[in-house]
Design a protein around this motif. Structure first.
Motif, mmCIF file in Angstrom:
data_model
loop_
_atom_site.group_PDB
_atom_site.id
_atom_site.type_symbol
_atom_site.label_atom_id
_atom_site.label_comp_id
_atom_site.label_asym_id
_atom_site.label_seq_id
_atom_site.Cartn_x
_atom_site.Cartn_y
_atom_site.Cartn_z
ATOM 1 N N PRO A 51 1.233 -1.386 0.193
ATOM 2 C CA PRO A 51 0.121 -0.374 -0.114
ATOM 3 C C PRO A 51 0.972 1.486 -0.202
ATOM 4 C CG PRO A 51 -0.048 -1.269 2.312
ATOM 5 C CD PRO A 51 0.653 -2.037 1.149
ATOM 6 N N VAL A 52 0.565 2.193 -0.869
ATOM 7 C CA VAL A 52 1.097 3.928 -0.618
ATOM 8 C C VAL A 52 0.396 4.391 0.612
ATOM 9 C CG1 VAL A 52 1.012 5.822 -2.171
ATOM 10 C CG2 VAL A 52 0.871 3.797 -3.386
ATOM 11 N N LEU A 53 1.638 5.297 1.037
ATOM 12 C CA LEU A 53 1.239 6.037 1.812
ATOM 13 C C LEU A 53 1.173 7.347 1.148
ATOM 14 C CD1 LEU A 53 1.762 7.046 4.673
ATOM 15 C CD2 LEU A 53 3.850 7.674 4.176
ATOM 16 N N GLU A 54 -0.364 7.860 1.659
ATOM 17 C CA GLU A 54 -1.207 8.663 0.863
ATOM 18 C C GLU A 54 -1.740 9.752 2.736
ATOM 19 O OE1 GLU A 54 -5.462 7.117 0.247
ATOM 20 O OE2 GLU A 54 -4.493 5.956 -1.340
ATOM 21 N N GLU A 55 -2.097 10.507 3.002
ATOM 22 C CA GLU A 55 -2.434 11.611 3.300
ATOM 23 C C GLU A 55 -4.160 11.427 3.568
ATOM 24 O OE1 GLU A 55 -1.806 15.735 5.273
ATOM 25 O OE2 GLU A 55 -1.969 16.035 3.051
ATOM 26 N N ARG A 56 -4.828 11.097 4.260
ATOM 27 C CA ARG A 56 -6.227 10.936 4.987
ATOM 28 C C ARG A 56 -7.064 12.232 5.197
ATOM 29 N NH1 ARG A 56 -8.268 5.771 3.816
ATOM 30 N NH2 ARG A 56 -7.108 4.616 1.892
ATOM 31 N N GLN A 57 -6.180 12.818 5.775
ATOM 32 C CA GLN A 57 -6.590 14.359 6.423
ATOM 33 C C GLN A 57 -5.456 14.318 6.636
ATOM 34 O OE1 GLN A 57 -8.361 12.543 9.938
ATOM 35 N NE2 GLN A 57 -9.917 11.942 9.421
ATOM 36 N N LYS A 58 -5.836 15.991 7.038
ATOM 37 C CA LYS A 58 -4.673 16.890 6.916
ATOM 38 C C LYS A 58 -4.022 16.287 8.307
ATOM 39 C CE LYS A 58 -3.070 21.914 7.418
ATOM 40 N NZ LYS A 58 -2.480 22.028 6.225
ATOM 41 N N GLY A 59 -2.967 15.634 7.831
ATOM 42 C CA GLY A 59 -1.684 15.448 9.032
ATOM 43 C C GLY A 59 -1.895 14.291 9.764
ATOM 44 N N HIS A 60 -2.119 13.453 8.750
ATOM 45 C CA HIS A 60 -2.513 11.925 9.398
ATOM 46 C C HIS A 60 -2.760 10.927 8.006
ATOM 47 C CE1 HIS A 60 -4.504 8.338 11.015
ATOM 48 N NE2 HIS A 60 -4.963 8.013 9.702
ATOM 49 N N GLU A 61 -1.382 10.344 8.177
ATOM 50 C CA GLU A 61 -0.783 8.866 6.570
ATOM 51 C C GLU A 61 -1.513 7.980 6.805
ATOM 52 O OE1 GLU A 61 2.591 10.726 6.311
ATOM 53 O OE2 GLU A 61 2.146 11.981 4.897
ATOM 54 N N VAL A 62 -1.875 7.133 6.003
ATOM 55 C CA VAL A 62 -2.108 5.944 6.408
ATOM 56 C C VAL A 62 -1.598 4.459 5.203
ATOM 57 C CG1 VAL A 62 -3.846 5.940 7.534
ATOM 58 C CG2 VAL A 62 -4.253 5.983 5.222
ATOM 59 N N SER A 63 -1.391 4.278 4.879
ATOM 60 C CA SER A 63 -0.281 3.196 4.528
ATOM 61 C C SER A 63 -1.098 1.637 4.606
ATOM 62 C CB SER A 63 1.541 3.076 4.849
ATOM 63 O OG SER A 63 1.920 2.176 3.357
ATOM 64 N N CYS A 64 -2.607 1.739 3.324
ATOM 65 C CA CYS A 64 -3.621 0.779 4.235
ATOM 66 C C CYS A 64 -4.627 0.482 3.092
ATOM 67 C CB CYS A 64 -4.185 0.821 5.088
ATOM 68 S SG CYS A 64 -5.461 -0.929 5.604
ATOM 69 N N TRP A 65 -4.204 -0.868 2.828
ATOM 70 C CA TRP A 65 -5.590 -0.618 1.346
ATOM 71 C C TRP A 65 -7.049 -1.032 2.093
ATOM 72 C CZ3 TRP A 65 -4.035 0.064 -2.982
ATOM 73 C CH2 TRP A 65 -2.598 -0.597 -3.281
ATOM 74 N N LYS A 66 -7.493 -0.732 3.631
ATOM 75 C CA LYS A 66 -8.320 -1.208 4.168
ATOM 76 C C LYS A 66 -9.091 0.065 4.870
ATOM 77 C CE LYS A 66 -8.442 -5.361 2.399
ATOM 78 N NZ LYS A 66 -9.380 -6.153 1.596
ATOM 79 N N ALA A 67 -7.967 1.137 4.743
ATOM 80 C CA ALA A 67 -8.507 1.933 6.231
ATOM 81 C C ALA A 67 -9.254 2.938 5.394
ATOM 82 C CB ALA A 67 -6.989 2.132 6.321
#
Length: 70
Positions: free
Chosen positions: A54-70
């Motif tokens: 999974p690619v690290l991406e910012e979902r909310q400002k200041g909150h990054e995730v690296s998960c296909w299920k998040a």
């Protein structure tokens, strides 16, 4: 999923402790080429998690995730 499992593993004073999952491979960053290093222990892990990192991406400002299920 990783954060939920991590928080579920914290014992609570006065309650019997039961590990949330059976122990499994924690994964390793060394030699990781394909797939999520956590997928073997993740309750939501599937074939995509095993095959594609999974690619690290910012979902909310200041909150990054690296998960296909998040």
């Amino acid at each position: 999923p990783y954060t939920k499992e991590l928080l579920a593993a914290v014992p609570i004073v006065g309650k019997p402790f039961r590990p949330p999952r059976e122990p499994g491979s924690a994964g390793t960053v060394r030699g990781a080429g394909c797939g999520c290093i956590y997928f073997r222990r993740c309750p939501a892990g599937d074939e995509k998690c095993a095959a594609c990192t999974p690619v690290l991406e910012e979902r909310q400002k200041g909150h990054e995730v690296s998960c296909w299920k998040a």
